[in-house]
Design an enzyme around this catalytic site. Structure first.
Site, short mmCIF file in Angstrom:
data_model
loop_
_atom_site.label_atom_id
_atom_site.label_comp_id
_atom_site.label_asym_id
_atom_site.label_seq_id
_atom_site.Cartn_x
_atom_site.Cartn_y
_atom_site.Cartn_z
N LYS A 38 0.84 -1.20 0.00
CA LYS A 38 0.00 0.00 0.00
C LYS A 38 0.87 1.25 0.00
O LYS A 38 1.73 1.42 0.87
CB LYS A 38 -0.92 0.03 1.22
CG LYS A 38 -1.83 1.26 1.26
CD LYS A 38 -2.77 1.25 2.46
CE LYS A 38 -2.11 1.70 3.75
NZ LYS A 38 -1.85 3.17 3.75
N ASP A 65 -3.47 4.35 -1.78
CA ASP A 65 -4.39 4.78 -0.72
C ASP A 65 -4.33 6.30 -0.57
O ASP A 65 -3.69 6.83 0.33
CB ASP A 65 -3.98 4.08 0.59
CG ASP A 65 -4.82 4.50 1.78
OD1 ASP A 65 -5.97 4.93 1.57
OD2 ASP A 65 -4.32 4.40 2.91
N LYS A 67 -7.38 8.20 -0.76
CA LYS A 67 -8.67 8.63 -0.21
C LYS A 67 -9.19 9.89 -0.91
O LYS A 67 -9.48 10.90 -0.26
CB LYS A 67 -8.57 8.85 1.30
CG LYS A 67 -8.10 7.62 2.09
CD LYS A 67 -8.04 7.92 3.58
CE LYS A 67 -7.58 6.72 4.39
NZ LYS A 67 -6.14 6.39 4.17
N ASP A 70 -13.31 14.99 -3.56
CA ASP A 70 -13.40 16.30 -4.20
C ASP A 70 -14.67 16.30 -5.05
O ASP A 70 -15.44 15.34 -5.02
CB ASP A 70 -12.15 16.56 -5.06
CG ASP A 70 -11.77 18.03 -5.11
OD1 ASP A 70 -12.67 18.86 -5.34
OD2 ASP A 70 -10.58 18.36 -4.92
N THR A 122 -10.70 4.01 10.61
CA THR A 122 -10.61 3.12 11.77
C THR A 122 -10.01 3.80 13.00
O THR A 122 -10.04 3.23 14.09
CB THR A 122 -9.78 1.86 11.44
OG1 THR A 122 -8.51 2.25 10.93
CG2 THR A 122 -10.50 1.00 10.42
N ARG A 213 2.52 -1.13 10.77
CA ARG A 213 3.63 -1.09 11.71
C ARG A 213 4.07 -2.45 12.28
O ARG A 213 5.27 -2.64 12.49
CB ARG A 213 3.31 -0.10 12.84
CG ARG A 213 3.46 1.35 12.38
CD ARG A 213 2.85 2.34 13.34
NE ARG A 213 1.40 2.38 13.20
CZ ARG A 213 0.64 3.37 13.68
NH1 ARG A 213 1.20 4.38 14.33
NH2 ARG A 213 -0.66 3.36 13.51
#
Length: 230
Positions: A38, A65, A67, A70, A122, A213
């Site tokens: 990603k 990714d 997002k 607009d 999340t 992570r």
């Protein structure tokens, strides 16, 4: 019984790192294990699309990714550029509305790319949603946005694994559920609020699991991804 490699094909490793060199180092260590990569806002700000081809040459599928959120025309034109690259999956914010998502879906389908919608981040809990004026529960908001995304012909949505079961029931088996906030039992939650372990997420109905992570900050990313299923 699924093999480790087939399970890894459902894992999207979030390369949320602050240098292109670090991203490439991790990618080289993970090459051949079956996972996706990603590219998020931080890495995109550093490299644009320049790393995509290098990742593709290492054999990875790529989730971009960004997002997007607009007006419909801007999102449509931006996706026309992004889908011409080697990326396989791109996301937009469901809160951009039906028209924006429908036009995004059309661009994606023409290019043979997967376009998914972001429901509720999340990192956000019920109190956060209430503070920005959202009425109803987190689950109700996620479901409402997911159903709108399905109506707009998006391929699926990004949501917490905790909502995966109801989304699978309401949106059908062919609707992709991409779930961040995945934390193995042995890792810390960090800033994620609505989390599940990898196996719990798959059992709940998730299609793809976004893990960052626990893998990228590990001294041995390859070993970490193999232990996701412990």
């Amino acid at each position: 019984m699924e093999t480790s490699h087939s399970l890894n094909e459902k894992v999207i490793v979030a390369l949320d790192v602050n240098t292109k060199e670090k991203a490439l180092d991790i990618a080289r260590e993970l090459a051949g294990c079956g996972c996706w990569l990603k590219v998020g806002l931080e890495l995109y700000a550093l490299s644009g699309l320049s790393l995509i081809q290098q990742f593709k040459e290492l054999g990875f599928k790529i989730f971009l990714d960004l997002k997007l959120h607009d007006i419909p025309t801007t999102v449509e034109k931006t996706l026309s550029v992004l889908t011409a690259s080697g990326v396989d999956m791109i996301n937009v914010h469901c809160s951009g509305g039906y028209e924006m998502m429908a036009r995004a879906a059309e661009v994606g389908h023409k290019a043979g790319k997967t376009i998914i919608g972001v429901t509720v981040l999340t990192s956000m809990g019920q109190e956060d949603l209430t503070s920005i004026g959202v009425q109803g529960s987190t689950q109700e908001q996620v479901l409402k946005l997911a159903m709108l995304a399905r109506k707009a012909n998006l391929n699926g949505v990004v949501s917490s694994a905790q909502e995966a079961k109801i989304l699978r029931e309401e949106c059908g088996e062919d609707f992709l559920l991409v779930t961040p906030g995945i934390r193995p039992a042995w890792s810390e939650k960090n800033d994620q609020v609505r989390v599940l372990t990898p196996r719990m997420a798959l059992e709940a109905g998730s299609s793809y699991l976004v893990v960052g992570r626990p893998i990228t900050l590990n001294e041995n990313p390859r070993e970490a991804i193999e232990h996701l299923w412990d």
